[in-house]
Motif scaffolding. Sequence first.
Motif, PDB file in Angstrom:
ATOM      1  N   VAL A  31      -5.566  -8.031 -23.366  1.00  0.00           N
ATOM      2  CA  VAL A  31      -6.160  -8.162 -24.696  1.00  0.00           C
ATOM      3  C   VAL A  31      -7.034  -6.957 -25.013  1.00  0.00           C
ATOM      4  O   VAL A  31      -6.962  -6.393 -26.112  1.00  0.00           O
ATOM      5  N   ILE A  32      -7.867  -6.541 -24.058  1.00  0.00           N
ATOM      6  CA  ILE A  32      -8.818  -5.452 -24.298  1.00  0.00           C
ATOM      7  C   ILE A  32      -8.123  -4.091 -24.323  1.00  0.00           C
ATOM      8  O   ILE A  32      -8.396  -3.270 -25.200  1.00  0.00           O
ATOM      9  N   ALA A  33      -7.256  -3.830 -23.377  1.00  0.00           N
ATOM     10  CA  ALA A  33      -6.622  -2.517 -23.256  1.00  0.00           C
ATOM     11  C   ALA A  33      -5.116  -2.685 -23.050  1.00  0.00           C
ATOM     12  O   ALA A  33      -4.609  -2.505 -21.937  1.00  0.00           O
ATOM     13  N   PRO A  34      -4.383  -3.044 -24.120  1.00  0.00           N
ATOM     14  CA  PRO A  34      -2.933  -3.192 -23.950  1.00  0.00           C
ATOM     15  C   PRO A  34      -2.279  -1.847 -23.629  1.00  0.00           C
ATOM     16  O   PRO A  34      -2.646  -0.814 -24.176  1.00  0.00           O
ATOM     17  N   GLY A  35      -1.350  -1.852 -22.740  1.00  0.00           N
ATOM     18  CA  GLY A  35      -0.658  -0.630 -22.367  1.00  0.00           C
ATOM     19  C   GLY A  35      -1.222   0.041 -21.133  1.00  0.00           C
ATOM     20  O   GLY A  35      -0.575   0.886 -20.531  1.00  0.00           O
ATOM     21  N   PHE A  36      -2.445  -0.281 -20.768  1.00  0.00           N
ATOM     22  CA  PHE A  36      -3.053   0.276 -19.570  1.00  0.00           C
ATOM     23  C   PHE A  36      -2.926  -0.743 -18.442  1.00  0.00           C
ATOM     24  O   PHE A  36      -3.461  -1.843 -18.527  1.00  0.00           O
ATOM     25  N   HIS A  37      -2.212  -0.385 -17.418  1.00  0.00           N
ATOM     26  CA  HIS A  37      -2.062  -1.275 -16.272  1.00  0.00           C
ATOM     27  C   HIS A  37      -2.489  -0.528 -15.019  1.00  0.00           C
ATOM     28  O   HIS A  37      -1.683  -0.174 -14.167  1.00  0.00           O
ATOM     29  N   ASN A  38      -3.777  -0.255 -14.955  1.00  0.00           N
ATOM     30  CA  ASN A  38      -4.364   0.461 -13.826  1.00  0.00           C
ATOM     31  C   ASN A  38      -5.045  -0.509 -12.876  1.00  0.00           C
ATOM     32  O   ASN A  38      -5.713  -1.440 -13.308  1.00  0.00           O
ATOM     33  N   VAL A  39      -4.880  -0.250 -11.595  1.00  0.00           N
ATOM     34  CA  VAL A  39      -5.594  -1.041 -10.604  1.00  0.00           C
ATOM     35  C   VAL A  39      -7.084  -0.746 -10.699  1.00  0.00           C
ATOM     36  O   VAL A  39      -7.921  -1.649 -10.545  1.00  0.00           O
ATOM     37  N   GLU A  40      -7.430   0.507 -11.007  1.00  0.00           N
ATOM     38  CA  GLU A  40      -8.830   0.891 -11.114  1.00  0.00           C
ATOM     39  C   GLU A  40      -9.525   0.126 -12.241  1.00  0.00           C
ATOM     40  O   GLU A  40     -10.676  -0.296 -12.103  1.00  0.00           O
ATOM     41  N   MET A  41      -8.831  -0.051 -13.365  1.00  0.00           N
ATOM     42  CA  MET A  41      -9.418  -0.803 -14.477  1.00  0.00           C
ATOM     43  C   MET A  41      -9.606  -2.269 -14.099  1.00  0.00           C
ATOM     44  O   MET A  41     -10.609  -2.890 -14.451  1.00  0.00           O
ATOM     45  N   TRP A  42      -8.649  -2.815 -13.375  1.00  0.00           N
ATOM     46  CA  TRP A  42      -8.731  -4.214 -12.959  1.00  0.00           C
ATOM     47  C   TRP A  42      -9.904  -4.400 -12.004  1.00  0.00           C
ATOM     48  O   TRP A  42     -10.682  -5.330 -12.142  1.00  0.00           O
ATOM     49  N   ILE A  43     -10.035  -3.487 -11.050  1.00  0.00           N
ATOM     50  CA  ILE A  43     -11.136  -3.573 -10.081  1.00  0.00           C
ATOM     51  C   ILE A  43     -12.481  -3.385 -10.787  1.00  0.00           C
ATOM     52  O   ILE A  43     -13.442  -4.095 -10.497  1.00  0.00           O
ATOM     53  N   ALA A  44     -12.557  -2.448 -11.732  1.00  0.00           N
ATOM     54  CA  ALA A  44     -13.804  -2.235 -12.473  1.00  0.00           C
ATOM     55  C   ALA A  44     -14.173  -3.474 -13.276  1.00  0.00           C
ATOM     56  O   ALA A  44     -15.352  -3.862 -13.324  1.00  0.00           O
TER      57      ALA A  44
END
Length: 73
Positions: A31-44
């Motif tokens: 919902v917040i960042a469609p198109g970004f599928h980063n592990v770093e973003m998930w961990i953050a």
Amino acid sequence: MKRSKIVLVHVGLFIALSILLVFLAESILNVIAPGFHNVEMWIALIVFGILGIFIILLISCIVFIMKKKKQVQ
């Protein structure tokens, strides 16, 4: 409510909300960042989300304990 019960309720809420955040993190990122599928973003999101939950519940716990202390006096 005793102080120990207040603390236990807040600890239980912290654990429950943290587990819920872990399971819903991917949906939140979609919902917040469609198109970004980063592990770093998930961990953050997990780290800062759990830190935010901890701070909010810590403040809430302190307020409830102070409120209880004023009622006793």
